[in-house]
Scaffold this motif. Structure first.
Motif, short mmCIF file in Angstrom:
data_model
loop_
_atom_site.label_atom_id
_atom_site.label_comp_id
_atom_site.label_asym_id
_atom_site.label_seq_id
_atom_site.Cartn_x
_atom_site.Cartn_y
_atom_site.Cartn_z
N THR A 95 0.92 -1.04 0.04
CA THR A 95 -0.09 0.21 0.07
C THR A 95 0.79 1.38 -0.20
OG1 THR A 95 -1.74 -1.28 1.08
CG2 THR A 95 -1.70 1.33 1.23
N MET A 96 0.74 2.37 -0.84
CA MET A 96 1.33 3.34 -0.85
C MET A 96 0.77 4.42 0.16
SD MET A 96 3.46 5.40 -2.07
CE MET A 96 4.02 7.20 -2.82
N GLY A 97 1.67 4.82 1.06
CA GLY A 97 1.35 5.73 2.02
C GLY A 97 1.16 7.23 1.44
N VAL A 98 1.56 8.29 2.41
CA VAL A 98 1.64 9.59 1.92
C VAL A 98 2.56 9.99 0.96
CG1 VAL A 98 0.15 10.46 3.86
CG2 VAL A 98 2.66 10.33 4.21
N PHE A 99 2.28 11.03 0.34
CA PHE A 99 3.43 11.96 -0.43
C PHE A 99 3.15 13.18 -0.18
CE2 PHE A 99 -0.09 11.33 -3.42
CZ PHE A 99 -0.22 12.57 -3.96
N VAL A 100 3.93 14.15 -0.42
CA VAL A 100 3.44 15.51 0.04
C VAL A 100 2.91 16.48 -1.27
CG1 VAL A 100 4.70 17.87 0.88
CG2 VAL A 100 5.59 15.59 1.57
N ALA A 101 1.72 16.62 -0.96
CA ALA A 101 0.91 17.35 -1.86
C ALA A 101 1.47 18.76 -2.60
CB ALA A 101 -0.61 17.54 -1.82
N SER A 102 1.67 19.53 -1.55
CA SER A 102 2.26 21.00 -1.70
C SER A 102 3.42 21.11 -0.80
CB SER A 102 1.11 22.06 -1.32
OG SER A 102 1.28 23.15 -1.63
N MET A 103 4.50 21.34 -1.48
CA MET A 103 5.82 21.46 -0.59
C MET A 103 6.15 22.77 -0.27
SD MET A 103 8.28 19.37 0.43
CE MET A 103 8.50 17.94 -0.75
N PRO A 104 6.05 23.02 1.20
CA PRO A 104 6.51 24.28 1.53
C PRO A 104 7.78 25.10 1.12
CG PRO A 104 5.67 22.75 3.33
CD PRO A 104 6.04 21.99 2.21
N LYS A 105 7.91 26.14 1.19
CA LYS A 105 9.21 26.69 0.89
C LYS A 105 10.02 27.00 2.29
CE LYS A 105 7.59 29.07 -3.23
NZ LYS A 105 7.44 30.47 -4.01
N TRP A 106 10.58 26.10 2.96
CA TRP A 106 10.99 26.03 4.47
C TRP A 106 11.79 27.25 4.53
CZ3 TRP A 106 8.13 23.15 7.17
CH2 TRP A 106 7.91 21.96 6.73
N ALA A 107 12.94 27.59 3.69
CA ALA A 107 13.78 28.67 4.01
C ALA A 107 13.05 30.15 3.87
CB ALA A 107 14.88 28.73 2.85
N ASP A 108 11.94 30.13 3.25
CA ASP A 108 11.30 31.37 3.10
C ASP A 108 10.23 31.52 4.13
OD1 ASP A 108 13.01 32.24 1.29
OD2 ASP A 108 11.61 31.30 -0.27
N SER A 109 10.03 30.37 5.01
CA SER A 109 8.75 30.49 5.92
C SER A 109 7.46 30.88 5.21
CB SER A 109 8.95 31.41 7.12
OG SER A 109 10.01 30.82 7.83
#
Length: 307
Positions: A95-109
């Motif tokens: 079974t496939m679990g999660v993937f990230v649908a929308s990656m945040p811009k961590w360095a820019d908050s």
């Protein structure tokens, strides 16, 4: 959510395993290990000594009795690689679990989903629309979203209302396709200062406000242990809005047994609730190399409740 989500890991596999599908309590005819009771899901890197590609590591995980897989960067991978991973999972009845649908811009908050910039919410929703097609490739039922960062100039209640609104719109996009967006609360004390959603309870409030089968909460117990503790009572209180679970011990964010959390008790509770979903192994290995991988497998055998 791990720091490694900021980069795309791994390359396209050269071949797809040809092992037979899992059946019954056993992981397959080429396996030597019994199938796990709960849906613990390794990820690329969990078994790095067994191959460099996701396909190779999926094959090894299946032979150890794991029947789920998690891939935070799945949406960022080339389509051909996504398809190769999906084929490998189908062949091993995983079974496939999660993937990230929308990656945040961590360095820019960023993004500030509760802020004044409607363009950030529009971009987030565009990512959600794309995630629908990505999920179909691997028959994924859940995708992770982070509800952005705090806008220090706006009252938190105003931001909460706006987050509820944008998540309701997102739920309307994914629900008709059988996909659920799971909002991940993150700790601010060790890893992610400034994020908007900081506890499972806050996620519960937003999910109740959204009131959609397409929006639930991702209960990452590593983050919750740091931020609030009280794990099993919190799961009980918020159970109706929890759509996915992730493990990681604290301190260190490694396998169960490396820190302070009694994951055996957590697993017993999940079995009592008849939880049949995926449990993401969202952590590293406390020991490097093959010895650490063996310890990882043993750690999950130790906490897996028997049938």
């Amino acid at each position: 959510m791990t720091v490694s989500r900021r980069t795309v890991m791994g390359g396209l596999a050269a071949a797809v395993p040809t092992a037979a599908a899992l059946a019954g309590r056993k992981a397959g005819p080429s396996s030597t290990a019994a199938r796990f009771t709960l849906g613990f899901a390794p990820h690329l890197g969990s078994f790095a000594s067994r191959g460099t590609s996701s396909v190779e590591q999926i094959a090894f995980a299946a032979d150890q009795g794991f029947w789920a897989w998690e891939d935070n960067e799945y949406a960022l991978r080339p389509v051909a690689e996504q398809e190769a991973i999906a084929r490998a999972l189908r062949q091993r009845n995983m079974t496939m679990g999660v993937f990230v649908a929308s990656m945040p811009k961590w360095a820019d908050s960023r993004p500030l989903l509760g802020g004044d910039d409607e363009a950030e919410r529009s971009a987030f929703l565009a990512d959600v629309r794309n995630a629908v097609e990505v999920a179909k490739r691997a028959n994924a039922k859940c995708a992770t979203v982070v509800t952005g960062f705090m806008d220090r100039k706006l009252h938190p209640a105003i931001q909460q209302g706006r987050v509820i609104d944008v998540m309701r719109r997102a739920g309307d996009i994914v629900a008709p396709h059988g996909l659920t967006l799971v909002m991940e609360p993150l700790n601010t004390r060790t890893n992610h200062p400034g994020v908007f959603m900081q506890s499972i309870a806050e996620g519960y409030a937003v999910a109740r406000g959204v009131n959609s089968p397409g929006v639930k909460v991702l209960a990452d117990l590593y983050h919750e242990q740091i931020q609030a503790g009280n794990l099993i009572p919190t799961l009980k209180l918020c159970w109706g809005e929890i759509g996915y679970i992730q493990f990681g011990d604290n301190p260190g964010r490694n396998e169960p047994g490396s820190g302070e959390v009694n994951y055996a008790n957590v697993c017993r509770y999940l079995k009592e609730r008849a939880y049949t979903g995926v449990i993401g192994m969202e952590h590293g290995n406390s020991i490097k190399g093959r010895a650490g991988e063996d310890r990882l497998i043993a750690a999950y055998r130790a906490i897996d409740p028997t049938a």
